[in-house]
Scaffold this motif. Sequence first.
Motif, PDB file in Angstrom:
ATOM      1  N   ALA A  25       2.935-110.159 -29.298  1.00 23.84           N
ATOM      2  CA  ALA A  25       2.182-111.265 -29.853  1.00 23.84           C
ATOM      3  C   ALA A  25       0.613-110.648 -28.971  1.00 23.84           C
ATOM      4  N   ALA A  26       1.010-111.341 -27.686  1.00 19.54           N
ATOM      5  CA  ALA A  26      -0.200-111.186 -27.344  1.00 19.54           C
ATOM      6  C   ALA A  26      -1.053-109.425 -26.739  1.00 19.54           C
ATOM      7  N   ALA A  27      -0.204-108.909 -26.916  1.00 26.83           N
ATOM      8  CA  ALA A  27      -0.743-107.085 -27.032  1.00 26.83           C
ATOM      9  C   ALA A  27      -1.381-107.365 -27.769  1.00 26.83           C
ATOM     10  N   ALA A  28      -1.484-107.418 -29.199  1.00 30.68           N
ATOM     11  CA  ALA A  28      -1.947-107.985 -30.477  1.00 30.68           C
ATOM     12  C   ALA A  28      -2.820-108.778 -30.663  1.00 30.68           C
ATOM     13  N   ARG A  29      -2.991-109.344 -29.745  1.00 30.87           N
ATOM     14  CA  ARG A  29      -4.509-110.350 -29.542  1.00 30.87           C
ATOM     15  C   ARG A  29      -5.467-108.905 -28.817  1.00 30.87           C
ATOM     16  N   LEU A  30      -4.714-108.516 -27.823  1.00 27.49           N
ATOM     17  CA  LEU A  30      -5.767-107.511 -27.452  1.00 27.49           C
ATOM     18  C   LEU A  30      -6.577-106.964 -27.734  1.00 27.49           C
ATOM     19  N   LEU A  44       1.696-107.359 -17.331  1.00 23.20           N
ATOM     20  CA  LEU A  44       0.833-108.075 -15.758  1.00 23.20           C
ATOM     21  C   LEU A  44       0.207-109.757 -16.369  1.00 23.20           C
ATOM     22  N   LEU A  45      -0.295-110.340 -17.414  1.00 23.44           N
ATOM     23  CA  LEU A  45      -0.509-111.058 -17.638  1.00 23.44           C
ATOM     24  C   LEU A  45       0.609-112.477 -17.185  1.00 23.44           C
ATOM     25  N   LEU A  46       1.769-111.911 -17.805  1.00 18.18           N
ATOM     26  CA  LEU A  46       2.840-112.784 -18.111  1.00 18.18           C
ATOM     27  C   LEU A  46       3.576-112.935 -16.530  1.00 18.18           C
ATOM     28  N   ALA A  47       3.764-111.740 -16.186  1.00 17.51           N
ATOM     29  CA  ALA A  47       4.604-111.281 -14.698  1.00 17.51           C
ATOM     30  C   ALA A  47       3.509-112.403 -13.549  1.00 17.51           C
ATOM     31  N   HIS A  48       2.125-112.699 -13.718  1.00 13.71           N
ATOM     32  CA  HIS A  48       1.464-113.083 -12.871  1.00 13.71           C
ATOM     33  C   HIS A  48       1.700-114.902 -13.492  1.00 13.71           C
ATOM     34  N   ALA A  49       2.002-114.875 -14.977  1.00 13.22           N
ATOM     35  CA  ALA A  49       1.786-116.230 -15.020  1.00 13.22           C
ATOM     36  C   ALA A  49       3.327-116.714 -14.150  1.00 13.22           C
ATOM     37  N   LEU A  50       3.850-116.451 -14.198  1.00 13.72           N
ATOM     38  CA  LEU A  50       5.525-116.362 -14.530  1.00 13.72           C
ATOM     39  C   LEU A  50       5.811-116.428 -12.792  1.00 13.72           C
ATOM     40  N   PHE A  73      -0.610-119.551 -19.746  1.00 14.37           N
ATOM     41  CA  PHE A  73      -0.464-117.160 -19.932  1.00 14.37           C
ATOM     42  C   PHE A  73      -1.105-117.356 -21.192  1.00 14.37           C
ATOM     43  N   ASP A  74      -1.447-118.296 -22.639  1.00 18.58           N
ATOM     44  CA  ASP A  74      -2.599-118.431 -22.555  1.00 18.58           C
ATOM     45  C   ASP A  74      -3.949-118.393 -22.945  1.00 18.58           C
ATOM     46  N   ALA A  75      -4.222-118.821 -21.848  1.00 19.70           N
ATOM     47  CA  ALA A  75      -5.563-119.481 -21.226  1.00 19.70           C
ATOM     48  C   ALA A  75      -5.694-117.965 -20.970  1.00 19.70           C
ATOM     49  N   MET A  76      -4.894-117.536 -20.005  1.00 22.59           N
ATOM     50  CA  MET A  76      -5.114-116.414 -19.525  1.00 22.59           C
ATOM     51  C   MET A  76      -5.445-114.971 -20.591  1.00 22.59           C
ATOM     52  N   VAL A  77      -4.436-114.555 -21.170  1.00 30.56           N
ATOM     53  CA  VAL A  77      -4.814-114.143 -22.608  1.00 30.56           C
ATOM     54  C   VAL A  77      -6.488-114.381 -23.016  1.00 30.56           C
ATOM     55  N   SER A  78      -6.764-115.562 -23.562  1.00 24.05           N
ATOM     56  CA  SER A  78      -8.151-115.796 -24.094  1.00 24.05           C
ATOM     57  C   SER A  78      -8.664-114.551 -23.415  1.00 24.05           C
ATOM     58  N   LEU A  86      -8.976-107.834 -16.039  1.00 23.22           N
ATOM     59  CA  LEU A  86      -7.414-108.134 -15.936  1.00 23.22           C
ATOM     60  C   LEU A  86      -8.130-108.850 -14.392  1.00 23.22           C
ATOM     61  N   GLN A  87      -8.222-108.391 -13.621  1.00 24.02           N
ATOM     62  CA  GLN A  87      -8.401-108.070 -11.807  1.00 24.02           C
ATOM     63  C   GLN A  87      -8.983-109.826 -11.514  1.00 24.02           C
ATOM     64  N   HIS A  88      -9.826-109.619 -11.908  1.00 21.87           N
ATOM     65  CA  HIS A  88     -10.134-111.182 -12.194  1.00 21.87           C
ATOM     66  C   HIS A  88      -9.061-112.684 -12.641  1.00 21.87           C
ATOM     67  N   ILE A  89      -8.633-112.411 -13.479  1.00 22.00           N
ATOM     68  CA  ILE A  89      -7.590-113.095 -13.705  1.00 22.00           C
ATOM     69  C   ILE A  89      -6.717-113.563 -12.923  1.00 22.00           C
ATOM     70  N   THR A  90      -6.205-112.467 -12.176  1.00 21.71           N
ATOM     71  CA  THR A  90      -4.771-112.021 -11.717  1.00 21.71           C
ATOM     72  C   THR A  90      -5.621-113.551 -10.213  1.00 21.71           C
ATOM     73  N   GLY A  91      -6.984-112.157 -10.316  1.00 20.16           N
ATOM     74  CA  GLY A  91      -7.088-112.771  -8.491  1.00 20.16           C
ATOM     75  C   GLY A  91      -7.106-111.386  -7.579  1.00 20.16           C
TER      76      GLY A  91
END
Length: 309
Positions: A25-30, A44-50, A73-78, A86-91
Amino acid sequence: MNRPATGAPDDAPEAAVPVPDVIRAAAARLADAGVDTPVHDAKLLLAHALGLELRDVDKAMLMGDAVSVPPEFDAMVSRRANREPLQHITGHAPFRYLDLEVGPGVFIPRPETELVVQEGIDWINRQGRLYSPRVVDLCAGSGAIGLAVASEVPGAEVWAVELSERTAAWTRRNLEHAARMNPQVGYNYHLELGDATSRSTLAPLDGTVDLVLSNPPYVPESEVPDQPEVRDHDPALALYGGSADGLLIPERIVRRAFALLRSGGLFVMEHDVSQGDRLAAYAQAAGFAHAVTKLDYTGRPRYLVAEKA
């Protein structure tokens, strides 16, 4: 891989969702947003969120495990769908053996720049008796190049030059982290706030440096990047080479490097794929005895290697 519910004891636990469904679902949005690597980024975003590693998400997808998806996680995908890097989101961003902190105000290090470092380290290793090499990193940015050398080459003393105070704050963060991992880096890495093209910057080192490395601004001003992640988020000061062909700043870096180097020293600089032949010719005109451009991972001319006679 179930994520425990958090909060008050009477909170209802979050419903567990199969990881493959979450990623799909997340990949479809991206993908709909035009992201080049939607599945990879979603994982990567799911791994970071978890708070997990990418390999944990890969294993969960293979096993069909379910997970309680964190609300963030939803906010990260948005944010990623809005083409925030991506690197700004994960830091953080990986670079060779380093994990660098990055965010607004600093250029995100790219994999091809690792070749600049490798070229320099390979040269140092071929010198035999060069036990404490003097190395300069012009246009330091996140600190990727200079910190990699200081971390990987025992005894190397590194001077790094950065023009932007905002960017230098990120350099200092990464220096602090690298020094915690290897205290010797903290002693041997010196950050100078200044203009890397100026003859006065690091002037006391002129004629004494073994190796100069640089990833300067080189994007032609006539070729604004299409990718929003680059165009809208990387600092313009770190992107554009100061002229329509992008060569103004790289050529000044060539001249500064020549002055810094000792006889027999080496200069390695990343450049645009359109600039290789011209920069090699310019380096020879500036006094370098040998100057060639070498290829990146995709077979494109990407970095200059020049030796001072």
